[in-house]
Write a protein that holds these residues in place. Structure first.
Motif, PDB file in Angstrom:
ATOM      1  N   ILE A 136      50.273  59.873  76.038  1.00  0.00           N
ATOM      2  CA  ILE A 136      48.833  59.733  75.838  1.00  0.00           C
ATOM      3  C   ILE A 136      48.430  58.254  75.827  1.00  0.00           C
ATOM      4  O   ILE A 136      47.433  57.866  76.438  1.00  0.00           O
ATOM      5  CB  ILE A 136      48.392  60.403  74.531  1.00  0.00           C
ATOM      6  N   GLU A 137      49.208  57.434  75.130  1.00  0.00           N
ATOM      7  CA  GLU A 137      48.852  56.018  74.990  1.00  0.00           C
ATOM      8  C   GLU A 137      48.954  55.262  76.310  1.00  0.00           C
ATOM      9  O   GLU A 137      48.175  54.354  76.580  1.00  0.00           O
ATOM     10  CB  GLU A 137      49.743  55.358  73.936  1.00  0.00           C
TER      11      GLU A 137
ATOM     12  N   PRO B 268      48.944  56.577  79.945  1.00  0.00           N
ATOM     13  CA  PRO B 268      48.864  57.701  80.882  1.00  0.00           C
ATOM     14  C   PRO B 268      49.624  57.452  82.181  1.00  0.00           C
ATOM     15  O   PRO B 268      49.696  56.324  82.673  1.00  0.00           O
ATOM     16  CB  PRO B 268      47.361  57.829  81.143  1.00  0.00           C
TER      17      PRO B 268
ATOM     18  N   ARG C 192      43.560  63.412  76.119  1.00  0.00           N
ATOM     19  CA  ARG C 192      43.410  62.107  75.478  1.00  0.00           C
ATOM     20  C   ARG C 192      42.196  62.073  74.559  1.00  0.00           C
ATOM     21  O   ARG C 192      42.237  61.509  73.457  1.00  0.00           O
ATOM     22  CB  ARG C 192      43.313  61.018  76.551  1.00  0.00           C
TER      23      ARG C 192
ATOM     24  N   CYS D  51      44.812  55.982  72.768  1.00  0.00           N
ATOM     25  CA  CYS D  51      44.610  57.129  73.655  1.00  0.00           C
ATOM     26  C   CYS D  51      44.512  56.728  75.117  1.00  0.00           C
ATOM     27  O   CYS D  51      44.034  57.493  75.959  1.00  0.00           O
ATOM     28  CB  CYS D  51      43.367  57.904  73.226  1.00  0.00           C
TER      29      CYS D  51
ATOM     30  N   TYR E 154      44.090  65.767  81.917  1.00  0.00           N
ATOM     31  CA  TYR E 154      44.712  64.664  81.182  1.00  0.00           C
ATOM     32  C   TYR E 154      43.668  63.965  80.310  1.00  0.00           C
ATOM     33  O   TYR E 154      43.913  63.639  79.141  1.00  0.00           O
ATOM     34  CB  TYR E 154      45.306  63.677  82.189  1.00  0.00           C
TER      35      TYR E 154
END
Length: 336
Positions: free
Chosen positions: A241-242, A244, A281, A303, A277
């Motif tokens: 997530i951090e 992508p 996030r 995120c 995606y």
């Protein structure tokens, strides 16, 4: 019979004929199911054995009536009290655990656990234990909705996704019915698996889980689609997530072209990989905004958003409000 996988070793005092006392600490807006499930296991253990193997008390900061998340109040047996070394203290958390974790509670926890008292946290109460420093360097779990915020705030805790976790004299559950699994483990450790199985049978609880079972459903079950490559891509998205990963790299990792991946998402999820995606996030961002005091800038970075302005634009497009207003509205609801 209980499942065959090897059970974790509990650092709990075996009763060996001695009644074991559990002290449940009810935090404001605690989850009723988690508390009731735990107590019912102890009640049934006494009933099925024909002995008083366990006693239990409910206490709270200030004593009196404590409101559960259902709106139903529970009358406690008193204020936070001095514990005996052989006691097991179990905190029962809920939706507003941060507000319920007061300085008085933390100081009491630290003082009592210095005696060697076993301490546990049901549902979100792992937060309170971690805030008191009682989970540093230990394995723990918490409800999946709180995993993102917990991992951001408590880096020294080894957070797992299991239904319950036991590490030495600390134990935590993910909430809901996972209290049953933990307390069946305790009963099995104290008095044997036959008694634990009898308690489970009385509860019509046939799928007993161990600490190796995860709390969330598998990706195919959650999305209602059983396509191995789609599941693999979603798992990669959730784990990154951090930072992508681009759709082209995701496609390559599952031996597909970017166009094939696009068609796969459109067919099964009615959205593009990029959109799916983004929603993942933004959902994490919303959790962090509501469950932590992280700045909006830090939430954006956590995120995978390069700038607060881009984050705010995407957030507004999806939730029809800005991150700042979302946090303000949430704070207002809690103060009512």
């Amino acid at each position: 019979m209980l499942p065959s996988p090897q059970r974790p070793v509990l650092d709990l005092k075996s009763s060996s004929g001695k009644t074991k006392r559990f002290v449940f600490v009810l935090l404001e807006n605690f989850t009723m199911l988690s508390f009731a499930a735990a107590v019912d296991c102890l009640r049934l253990a006494n009933r099925m054995s024909g002995q008083e193997l366990y006693t239990w008390y409910a206490v709270a900061e200030g004593g009196g009536l404590v409101q559960s998340s259902t709106g139903i109040g529970i009358q406690t047996d008193g204020d936070l009290e001095e514990l005996h070394r052989d006691d097991t203290v179990v905190l029962c958390g809920g939706a507003s655990v941060q507000d319920a974790t007061t300085k008085k509670l933390l100081n009491w926890l630290r003082r009592e656990t210095r005696k060697g008292v076993v301490a546990g946290g049901l549902c979100t109460a792992a937060y309170s234990l971690a805030k008191a420093g009682l989970l540093d360097g230990k394995k723990a779990t918490i409800h999946w909705e709180n995993q993102d915020s917990f991992s951001e705030e408590f880096e020294d805790v080894e957070l797992t996704k299991s239904v319950f976790a036991i590490d030495g004299n600390r134990m935590t559950t993910a909430g809901g019915t996972s209290s049953i699994d933990l307390f069946l483990q305790i009963i099995a450790t104290d008095h044997g698996e036959d008694l634990a199985s009898s308690v489970a049978d009385q509860q019509i609880y046939s799928s007993i889980r161990t600490d190796q079972d995860t709390q969330r459903l598998s990706v195919p079950t959650r999305i209602g689609v059983r396509h191995p490559k789609l599941s693999q891509v979603i798992q990669m998205m959730e784990a990154n997530i951090e930072e992508p990963i681009s759709p082209s790299i995701l496609a390559k990792d599952v031996s597909m072209s970017t166009r094939q991946l696009e068609r796969l998402f459109r067919r099964y999820l009615n959205r593009s990989p990029k959109r799916y995606y983004m929603e993942l996030r933004l959902q994490k961002a919303r959790n962090l905004l509501m469950q932590t005091d992280m700045s909006v800038i830090n939430v954006a970075l956590a995120c995978g958003f390069a700038s607060p302005s881009h984050f705010s634009k995407c957030y507004r497009s999806h939730y029809e409000t800005t991150p700042y207003r979302e946090r303000g509205a949430h704070a207002s609801r809690l103060s009512v």
